[in-house]
Design an enzyme around this catalytic site. Sequence first.
Site, PDB file in Angstrom:
ATOM      1  N   CYS A 143       5.048  -2.318   3.835  1.00 26.81           N
ATOM      2  CA  CYS A 143       3.931  -3.088   3.289  1.00 26.81           C
ATOM      3  C   CYS A 143       3.037  -2.213   2.181  1.00 26.81           C
ATOM      4  O   CYS A 143       2.035  -1.804   2.447  1.00 26.81           O
ATOM      5  CB  CYS A 143       2.766  -3.351   4.429  1.00 26.81           C
ATOM      6  SG  CYS A 143       3.496  -4.179   5.876  1.00 26.81           S
ATOM      7  N   GLY A 189       1.055   0.847  -3.608  1.00 23.11           N
ATOM      8  CA  GLY A 189       2.042   2.073  -3.631  1.00 23.11           C
ATOM      9  C   GLY A 189       1.392   3.442  -3.569  1.00 23.11           C
ATOM     10  O   GLY A 189       2.344   4.187  -3.690  1.00 23.11           O
ATOM     11  N   GLY A 190       0.340   3.524  -2.829  1.00 17.22           N
ATOM     12  CA  GLY A 190      -0.219   5.060  -2.901  1.00 17.22           C
ATOM     13  C   GLY A 190       0.808   5.960  -1.968  1.00 17.22           C
ATOM     14  O   GLY A 190       0.978   6.876  -2.245  1.00 17.22           O
ATOM     15  N   LYS A 191       0.976   5.242  -0.838  1.00 14.96           N
ATOM     16  CA  LYS A 191       1.664   5.838   0.253  1.00 14.96           C
ATOM     17  C   LYS A 191       3.231   6.018  -0.316  1.00 14.96           C
ATOM     18  O   LYS A 191       3.952   6.924  -0.190  1.00 14.96           O
ATOM     19  CB  LYS A 191       1.731   5.272   1.429  1.00 14.96           C
ATOM     20  CG  LYS A 191       0.368   5.034   2.112  1.00 14.96           C
ATOM     21  CD  LYS A 191       0.228   4.325   3.547  1.00 14.96           C
ATOM     22  CE  LYS A 191      -1.230   4.288   3.756  1.00 14.96           C
ATOM     23  NZ  LYS A 191      -1.862   3.279   2.856  1.00 14.96           N
ATOM     24  N   ASP A 215       6.684  -5.723  -0.645  1.00 10.21           N
ATOM     25  CA  ASP A 215       5.463  -6.362  -0.349  1.00 10.21           C
ATOM     26  C   ASP A 215       5.344  -7.825  -0.793  1.00 10.21           C
ATOM     27  O   ASP A 215       6.323  -8.264  -1.522  1.00 10.21           O
ATOM     28  CB  ASP A 215       4.138  -5.670  -1.249  1.00 10.21           C
ATOM     29  CG  ASP A 215       2.917  -6.039  -0.749  1.00 10.21           C
ATOM     30  OD1 ASP A 215       2.338  -5.119   0.027  1.00 10.21           O
ATOM     31  OD2 ASP A 215       2.146  -7.004  -1.063  1.00 10.21           O
ATOM     32  N   ASP A 275       2.509   0.044   7.219  1.00 12.03           N
ATOM     33  CA  ASP A 275       1.198   0.304   7.202  1.00 12.03           C
ATOM     34  C   ASP A 275       0.593  -1.191   7.264  1.00 12.03           C
ATOM     35  O   ASP A 275       0.633  -1.704   6.135  1.00 12.03           O
ATOM     36  CB  ASP A 275       0.806   0.773   5.736  1.00 12.03           C
ATOM     37  CG  ASP A 275      -0.861   1.241   5.455  1.00 12.03           C
ATOM     38  OD1 ASP A 275      -1.383   1.029   6.839  1.00 12.03           O
ATOM     39  OD2 ASP A 275      -1.229   1.504   4.509  1.00 12.03           O
ATOM     40  N   CYS A 335      -5.573   0.826   9.278  1.00 15.77           N
ATOM     41  CA  CYS A 335      -6.916   1.802   8.970  1.00 15.77           C
ATOM     42  C   CYS A 335      -7.874   0.970   9.780  1.00 15.77           C
ATOM     43  O   CYS A 335      -9.023   0.442   9.276  1.00 15.77           O
ATOM     44  CB  CYS A 335      -7.196   1.801   7.489  1.00 15.77           C
ATOM     45  SG  CYS A 335      -7.081   0.125   6.620  1.00 15.77           S
TER      46      CYS A 335
END
Length: 423
Positions: free
Chosen positions: A231, A235-237, A255, A302, A355
């Site tokens: 997921c 794209g930060g991770k 995604d 995530d 989160c």
Amino acid sequence: MQLSSTRLGHAVHALIDILPLTHPADASLSRYFRSNHELGPKDRAFVAETVYAVLRRKRLLEHLAAPHTSPRHLILALLAKVQGLSLRELEPLLHKDESEWLKQVKAVPTDDLPLAVRVDFPDWLTERLVARMPEEEILALARGMQHSAPLDLRVNTVRANRDEVLAILKRDGIPAEATPYSPVGVRIKEKPAINRHPLFLTGKIEVQDEGSQLLGYLVAPKRGEMIADFCAGAGGKTLLLGALMHSQGRIYAFDVSEKRLTQLKPRLKRSGLSNLHPQLISNENDIKIKRLAGKLDRVLVDAPCSGLGTLRRNPDLKWRQKPQDIEELTQKQAAILTAAARLVKVGGRLVYATCSILEEENEQIVEAFLATHPEFELHAASEVLAQQNIPLDTGKYFKLAPHVHGTDGFFAAVMERKNQVKV
């Protein structure tokens, strides 16, 4: 920051736009700023900080201000009672009869209010927390959520190292320090326009909460491996995983949102990475995913969640989310985790993360999955981090909270596939 009738008026009008809470607060505020482009940076900062402060303390402010609960009254109550401005400071801005009302607001005791009012949570959320946490811990969590988050940066180790970045920030008069847990994290307490800084423009840093950075170290990818960020969002991770792999191997960034994947493209270009492959999928059972069944070394899930761990940044979520939303999310989370697990090869790793601070989205999802997938076993998150010299022990699960760790609220479980599925 200097208070004026103009700034107060803009804060009131921005809050009027946001308070129906039919749209995310950040989107509504951006729209307000576009419509009022004459506002300078300091004006925008005051408006944003004031609006978000009201959203963080909305329930308490409604109690204090009653029966006057207009956006203007909520802001005045915030300034006087929560932020401690004196009546003398506020007097030039007050309308007739507001002075006497505000005196009464400042005199209202708060120690004996119902718990849900003191912690500024809706009843349904307070009830779920009370079922598993002592009152003092809920109060501490709430206090952590009531402060704005610092600005955390991730150093892109393909282009720079942390000491270099800290030295440049210091040279440019931006106070910064290394994050306590992430080996590639930098924390800035102020809110400079970091997206205009050369470090950002050249891809040496990305904005990313320290807790989010640590998820990459739970995946712990190695050079040459095949990885999926199931997921990926913007794209930060994914970018962190690519840097940890030194741009070697292959990462699929899946995604269902074309818009989010489009946001990844400029970040990918800045990063200097060449091993990322964004993939738009229709759902968790897309043919692009099925083709990779049993082939991947590591998969990060995530999962889409309530976001209740991010209330420092998105305080409107606690008012916009409803119990029925959580029920729908947990069904989606279970389905996504099951689909993602099919990609993991024997000996491979599966990391499930949210989160959220709710057990329904976290422990309960993982435990239900493990009960029906005996080919996977849980590995203690603290051991995985210790292997990478990150001294953070939150038990078998990875659990972060703002009042304890200074990060957003995060949850993760590390699982490994020990054998094939028995038919």
